[in-house]
Enzyme design. Structure first.
Site, mmCIF file in Angstrom:
data_model
loop_
_atom_site.group_PDB
_atom_site.id
_atom_site.type_symbol
_atom_site.label_atom_id
_atom_site.label_comp_id
_atom_site.label_asym_id
_atom_site.label_seq_id
_atom_site.Cartn_x
_atom_site.Cartn_y
_atom_site.Cartn_z
ATOM 1 C CE LYS A 112 -4.590 -1.274 1.980
ATOM 2 N NZ LYS A 112 -5.287 -0.982 3.161
ATOM 3 C CG ASP A 172 -8.898 1.353 3.130
ATOM 4 O OD1 ASP A 172 -9.622 0.654 2.718
ATOM 5 O OD2 ASP A 172 -7.625 1.005 3.431
HETATM 6 P P1 NAP Z 1 -0.971 -2.107 10.741
HETATM 7 O O1 NAP Z 1 -0.515 -1.409 9.831
HETATM 8 O O2 NAP Z 1 -0.001 -3.606 10.878
HETATM 9 O O3 NAP Z 1 -1.299 -1.873 12.282
HETATM 10 C C1 NAP Z 1 -1.633 -2.757 13.201
HETATM 11 C C2 NAP Z 1 -1.934 -2.041 14.539
HETATM 12 O O4 NAP Z 1 -2.246 -3.015 15.530
HETATM 13 C C3 NAP Z 1 -0.999 -1.199 15.209
HETATM 14 O O5 NAP Z 1 -1.497 0.064 15.883
HETATM 15 C C4 NAP Z 1 -0.345 -2.073 16.272
HETATM 16 O O6 NAP Z 1 0.260 -1.697 17.268
HETATM 17 C C5 NAP Z 1 -1.710 -2.803 16.581
HETATM 18 N N1 NAP Z 1 -1.256 -4.032 17.437
HETATM 19 C C6 NAP Z 1 -0.956 -5.089 16.778
HETATM 20 N N2 NAP Z 1 -0.868 -6.278 17.633
HETATM 21 C C7 NAP Z 1 -0.973 -5.368 19.065
HETATM 22 C C8 NAP Z 1 -1.111 -6.198 20.280
HETATM 23 N N3 NAP Z 1 -0.649 -7.321 20.587
HETATM 24 N N4 NAP Z 1 -1.196 -5.235 21.315
HETATM 25 C C9 NAP Z 1 -1.378 -3.998 21.114
HETATM 26 N N5 NAP Z 1 -1.508 -3.361 19.681
HETATM 27 C C10 NAP Z 1 -1.295 -4.177 18.581
HETATM 28 O O7 NAP Z 1 -2.519 -2.854 10.327
HETATM 29 P P2 NAP Z 1 -3.493 -2.001 9.595
HETATM 30 O O8 NAP Z 1 -3.474 -2.190 8.205
HETATM 31 O O9 NAP Z 1 -3.827 -0.621 10.234
HETATM 32 O O10 NAP Z 1 -4.985 -3.006 10.157
HETATM 33 C C11 NAP Z 1 -5.486 -3.080 11.284
HETATM 34 C C12 NAP Z 1 -6.547 -3.944 11.578
HETATM 35 O O11 NAP Z 1 -7.645 -3.101 10.817
HETATM 36 C C13 NAP Z 1 -6.527 -5.149 11.116
HETATM 37 O O12 NAP Z 1 -7.438 -6.269 11.861
HETATM 38 C C14 NAP Z 1 -7.059 -5.177 9.572
HETATM 39 O O13 NAP Z 1 -7.600 -6.201 9.188
HETATM 40 C C15 NAP Z 1 -8.512 -3.934 9.753
HETATM 41 N N6 NAP Z 1 -8.739 -3.244 8.501
HETATM 42 C C16 NAP Z 1 -10.135 -3.382 8.404
HETATM 43 C C17 NAP Z 1 -10.372 -2.683 7.220
HETATM 44 C C18 NAP Z 1 -11.678 -3.142 6.572
HETATM 45 O O14 NAP Z 1 -12.063 -2.608 5.447
HETATM 46 N N7 NAP Z 1 -12.908 -3.505 7.766
HETATM 47 C C19 NAP Z 1 -9.623 -1.977 6.477
HETATM 48 C C20 NAP Z 1 -8.351 -1.880 6.834
HETATM 49 C C21 NAP Z 1 -7.784 -2.699 8.111
HETATM 50 P P3 NAP Z 1 1.948 -1.276 17.208
HETATM 51 O O15 NAP Z 1 2.361 0.176 16.092
HETATM 52 O O16 NAP Z 1 2.348 -1.180 18.580
HETATM 53 O O17 NAP Z 1 2.395 -2.415 16.657
#
Ligand code: NAP
Length: 277
Positions: A70, A106
């Site tokens: 992305k 998004d």
């Molecule tokens: P990302 O960039 O990898 O970010 C992950 C986030 O989760 C970070 O803030 C990370 O914190 C946090 N995290 C992960 N493990 C953790 C833990 N054990 N304890 C506390 N915080 C934790 O991923 P993303 O693309 O933003 O996606 C995040 C979520 O949104 C996913 O579940 C994804 O499926 C969902 N999503 C859904 C849609 C939809 O259309 N519904 C669209 C996009 C994303 P750190 O910074 O500390 O690592």
């Protein structure tokens, strides 16, 4: 890359096998009588530049971009719009006259799902608490600020990432992850953008005691459909929204950009998606 003459659109990512995008877009191609097929193209990070060169020459209308491309794709595109620039990531590319144009749908998906799910809710009527500071958080913060949210209280396990977002966007107060429960009393809306609560990930540990029963709770996680956060919110009487609608509406916008048709979000499609989880 394995696109063929039938491919009119696709999603690129790595790994990519579990994407629900083909289910959504192929339903719409069939329903709108549009020719062609939406495919999955698995492209490893070191193949991204060559893949973009090939896609530019293809007869496709465009493609979606998912993890891990992305942000990495931006240098290979001819142009990105203001939304993608501000979010810092591209999830939709259209191909026109051999040029690649990037945007990000998004934020649209997030807001459309909110407006459909809780029509009377006004984003500008109070502060939002956002959990997480990854790519999804950037789209959510952009969307909330477009709708005039007066303040965002942002908390993330890695505080420095939240501070970066506070520099890139206005009116963000960063709070330590350890204090996430205490800040809920201020929330007009609570959004989980972390992967916590998703299948295969740890649960989100959050006591909703201090949260107003009028606050909207929005979990971007869509697998499972009913996360523990959503169950707790519903048991308090808060309006609660899961992430499946956001997934569908970000796709709706992409389809509209490529084919110039707003596709129907039917109950049948939503049921097919739920069964696929
Ligand atoms: P990302 O960039 O990898 O970010 C992950 C986030 O989760 C970070 O803030 C990370 O914190 C946090 N995290 C992960 N493990 C953790 C833990 N054990 N304890 C506390 N915080 C934790 O991923 P993303 O693309 O933003 O996606 C995040 C979520 O949104 C996913 O579940 C994804 O499926 C969902 N999503 C859904 C849609 C939809 O259309 N519904 C669209 C996009 C994303 P750190 O910074 O500390 O690592």
């Amino acid at each position: 890359m394995h696109e063929n003459l039938e491919t009119t659109a696709a999603v690129i990512g790595y790994p990519i096998k579990h994407s629900r995008s083909p289910l959504i877009h192929n339903d719409w191609l069939a329903r709108t009588g549009s020719p062609g097929h939406y495919d999955i193209l698995e492209i490893a990070p070191d193949e991204l530049g060559d893949a973009c060169a090939q896609l530019r020459e293809s007869a496709m209308k465009g493609f979606n971009v998912t993890i891990p491309h992305k942000e990495a794709i931006i240098p290979y595109l001819d142009e990105i719009d203001e939304t993608a620039q501000k979010i810092g990531a591209v999830n939709t590319v259209s191909i026109r006259d051999g040029k690649l144009f990037g945007t990000n749908t998004d934020a649209y998906g997030f807001l459309e799902n909110l407006h459909q799910g809780v029509p009377c809710f006004k984003v500008d009527s109070g502060p939002a608490v956002v959990l997480g500071a990854g790519g999804a958080a950037r789209a959510v913060i952009y969307a909330l600020q477009q709708e005039g949210v007066p303040q965002i209280i942002l908390t993330n396990r890695t505080r420095s990432k939240a501070e970066t977002l506070a520099t890139d966007f206005k009116n963000i107060e960063v709070v330590d992850w350890e204090h996430r429960t205490g800040i809920l009393s201020k929330a007009n809306m609570l959004v989980n953008t972390t992967s916590l609560g998703m299948v295969g990930q740890p649960e989100l540990d959050l006591d909703l005691f201090a949260l107003s029963t009028r606050a909207v709770v929005y979990d971007l996680v869509y697998n499972p459909l009913q996360t523990e956060l959503l169950k707790h919110a519903a048991s308090k009487g808060c309006p609660a929204l899961g992430g499946l609608g956001m997934l569908v509406y970000q796709a709706e916008k992409a389809f509209e950009i490529w084919f110039d048709i707003k596709p129907p979000v039917t109950e049948e499609l939503m049921n097919k998606l739920k069964e696929s989880l």
